[in-house]
Design a protein around this motif. Structure first.
Motif, short mmCIF file in Angstrom:
data_model
loop_
_atom_site.label_atom_id
_atom_site.label_comp_id
_atom_site.label_asym_id
_atom_site.label_seq_id
_atom_site.Cartn_x
_atom_site.Cartn_y
_atom_site.Cartn_z
N SER A 1 -76.03 41.10 45.80
CA SER A 1 -75.74 40.73 44.42
C SER A 1 -75.65 39.21 44.31
N ALA A 2 -75.53 38.72 43.07
CA ALA A 2 -75.35 37.28 42.87
C ALA A 2 -74.07 36.81 43.54
N ASP A 3 -73.00 37.61 43.45
CA ASP A 3 -71.74 37.22 44.07
C ASP A 3 -71.87 37.15 45.59
N ARG A 4 -72.61 38.09 46.15
CA ARG A 4 -72.77 38.07 47.61
C ARG A 4 -73.65 36.90 48.03
N LEU B 1 -85.53 36.37 38.25
CA LEU B 1 -86.89 36.86 38.37
C LEU B 1 -86.94 37.94 39.43
N LEU B 2 -87.78 38.95 39.23
CA LEU B 2 -88.03 40.00 40.21
C LEU B 2 -86.76 40.72 40.65
N GLY B 3 -85.75 40.71 39.77
CA GLY B 3 -84.51 41.37 40.11
C GLY B 3 -83.68 40.64 41.13
N LEU B 4 -84.05 39.40 41.46
CA LEU B 4 -83.35 38.63 42.49
C LEU B 4 -82.14 37.90 41.89
N PRO B 5 -81.09 37.74 42.68
CA PRO B 5 -79.93 36.98 42.19
C PRO B 5 -80.26 35.50 42.07
N ARG B 6 -79.64 34.84 41.09
CA ARG B 6 -79.78 33.40 40.90
C ARG B 6 -78.36 32.82 40.89
N VAL B 7 -78.15 31.73 41.63
CA VAL B 7 -76.80 31.17 41.73
C VAL B 7 -76.76 29.67 41.44
N SER C 1 -78.31 27.92 38.36
CA SER C 1 -79.08 27.83 37.12
C SER C 1 -78.36 27.12 35.99
N THR C 2 -77.05 26.93 36.08
CA THR C 2 -76.26 26.42 34.97
C THR C 2 -75.25 25.39 35.46
N GLU C 3 -74.63 24.71 34.52
CA GLU C 3 -73.58 23.76 34.87
C GLU C 3 -72.43 24.45 35.59
N SER C 4 -72.10 25.64 35.14
CA SER C 4 -71.04 26.40 35.80
C SER C 4 -71.38 26.68 37.26
N ASP C 5 -72.64 27.02 37.53
CA ASP C 5 -73.07 27.25 38.92
C ASP C 5 -72.86 26.00 39.76
N TYR C 6 -73.25 24.85 39.21
CA TYR C 6 -73.08 23.60 39.94
C TYR C 6 -71.61 23.28 40.18
N ALA C 7 -70.76 23.50 39.16
CA ALA C 7 -69.33 23.23 39.31
C ALA C 7 -68.74 24.12 40.40
N THR C 8 -69.17 25.37 40.45
CA THR C 8 -68.70 26.30 41.48
C THR C 8 -69.10 25.81 42.86
N LEU C 9 -70.35 25.36 42.99
CA LEU C 9 -70.85 24.85 44.26
C LEU C 9 -70.00 23.68 44.75
N GLU D 1 -84.75 32.36 54.83
CA GLU D 1 -84.35 33.63 54.22
C GLU D 1 -83.30 34.33 55.09
N ASP D 2 -83.38 34.15 56.40
CA ASP D 2 -82.37 34.77 57.26
C ASP D 2 -80.99 34.22 56.96
N ILE D 3 -80.88 32.90 56.69
CA ILE D 3 -79.59 32.32 56.33
C ILE D 3 -79.13 32.87 54.99
N LYS D 4 -80.02 32.94 54.03
CA LYS D 4 -79.64 33.43 52.70
C LYS D 4 -79.17 34.88 52.74
N LYS D 5 -79.80 35.68 53.61
CA LYS D 5 -79.44 37.09 53.71
C LYS D 5 -78.38 37.36 54.78
#
Length: 405
Positions: free
Chosen positions: A210-213, A247-253, A255-263, A75-79
């Motif tokens: 945010s999701a972008d961050r 879920l729980l107001g948390l960002p998700r990055v 979840s979709t094909e677009s997310d994978y393509a961005t990664l 979680e420290d890396i994610k934040k």
């Protein structure tokens, strides 16, 4: 496809002997006892390899540790807070140690706070067996009335909020505690085990992310560790969000094909790949699994093959773990796309032409119901799923269909 099986170590009630009898070819495991952020040392890695290498009577198992699932991202890396830079150092060291031990595929995820979420770990299905289920209304009741998250009411439609309130008013304290335990206290493979106060603390820290961050933090993580993976010959593969919606107001990055393509575009190297999980992604009706395999297949380093039955048409909705051929994903089409990708790789001379897969999750049936193994990871239910998947692959590769073996 190389047929693998997830194992949670010596305490797993499904043993190495069981895996041999199921006919699997390799093992997917992790060092679950090592704290998140610590280095996976050569001694700990070799100890796990030795445990896999023998059966109960001491004879060689013929199995090896093929895939890591998972090397957790803290979680420290994610934040990007606290000890996150030290945790990155540990992550790179762990990758080098895994490569030195001959392990070259590492699955991980970037889900904030909760690795994966279900509301019921033993939902009874029509044939009398059980499976895991995500009930959107039950989850809303947890969020609104047990966790009491600020702003939760804004995340659910009115009809869901009203039904959640009606259900909650009929529940005993025991029922509420059981639901909370299922959601936040940790499922198999979870990097950390938390209580409600831990979750509330984490959620407060994500208020400003945010999701972008979070996506930017994800790219920072990749830019730091992928060069080490590339140098070591390791193929990293990110697992999708589970479920693949917020879920729980948390960002998700993821979840979709677009997310994978961005990664993949952010750090554009074969070492930066994906785990295509048909169950996680299949819980969302706008994800086209066979199409994703066809379009993203060059970077698919690991396959989780399971099926879910969606209980509605909403992006965020209820679903349960179905039989491997019984859910909403066209498993035949998905396997056909995977076999075609393997054929392309083989023709191109890629050493990694054979994609490791595992029959992910499974319904508890027959003796599974008394074994009480890890939720989602029964012996017979997974064996049934693996047998069904083998049957599809054998049929598709038969000469009468023209697909290469």
């Amino acid at each position: 496809m190389r047929q693998t099986w997830r194992w949670f170590g010596p305490k797993d009630l499904v043993s190495i002997d069981d895996m041999r009898q199921a006919g699997v070819e390799g093992v997917v495991t992790a060092l679950h006892h090592v704290p998140t952020g610590a280095v996976w040392t050569p001694d700990e890695i070799s100890r796990r390899q030795a445990e896999i290498a023998v059966m109960k009577d001491g004879r060689p198992s013929g199995l090896a540790w093929d895939v890591v699932e998972s090397l957790p991202v803290s979680e420290d890396i994610k934040k990007q807070k606290g000890d996150w830079r030290a945790h990155l150092d540990s992550y790179r060291a762990s990758l080098r140690n895994l490569a030195a031990a001959g392990i070259k595929v590492v699955c991980y995820n970037f889900m904030p706070v909760l690795d994966w979420t279900r509301t019921d770990l033993a939902y009874r299905v029509d044939h009398g067996g059980t499976c895991m289920r995500f009930d959107h209304v039950d989850f809303a009741a947890f969020d609104l009335h047990i966790l009491k998250r600020k702003g939760a009411a804004n995340d659910f439609p009115e009809e869901v909020r009203e039904e959640a309130g009606r259900r909650f008013r009929t529940w005993s304290d025991y029922r509420c505690q059981g639901l909370a335990r299922n959601i936040v206290f940790g499922l198999p493979g979870a990097a950390d085990h938390m209580d409600l106060e831990d979750v509330r603390r984490h959620l407060a820290e994500y208020d400003a992310i945010s999701a972008d961050r979070l996506r930017a933090h994800f790219v920072d993580f990749l830019e730091d560790v992928i060069p080490t993976a590339e140098e070591a010959g390791i193929r990293m593969c990110c697992h999708p969000d589970d479920p693949p919606f917020p879920l729980l107001g948390l960002p998700r990055v993821m979840s979709t094909e677009s997310d994978y393509a961005t990664l993949m575009a952010a750090v554009n190297t074969p070492a930066n790949g994906i785990t295509l999980c048909s169950g996680s992604l299949g819980a969302r009706p706008d994800n086209d699994l066979p199409g994703m395999m066809e379009r993203l297949g060059e970077r698919v380093h690991f396959l989780h093959l399971r099926n879910v039955k969606r209980e509605g048409t909403a992006i965020a909705g209820s679903f349960h773990e179905a039989e491997h051929l019984g859910g909403d994903t066209d498993m035949v089409a998905l396997l056909a796309a995977a076999l075609k990708e393997e054929a392309r790789r083989k023709a191109a001379g890629r050493e990694d032409w054979s994609i490791p897969m595992r029959p992910d999750h499974g319904q508890d049936i027959l003796d599974d119901l008394d074994r009480h193994a890890q939720p989602g990871y029964p012996a017979i239910g997974r064996l049934k799923g693996l047998a069904e998947l083998r049957g599809i692959m054998t049929t598709l590769q038969h000469s009468v269909w023209g697909l290469p073996a």
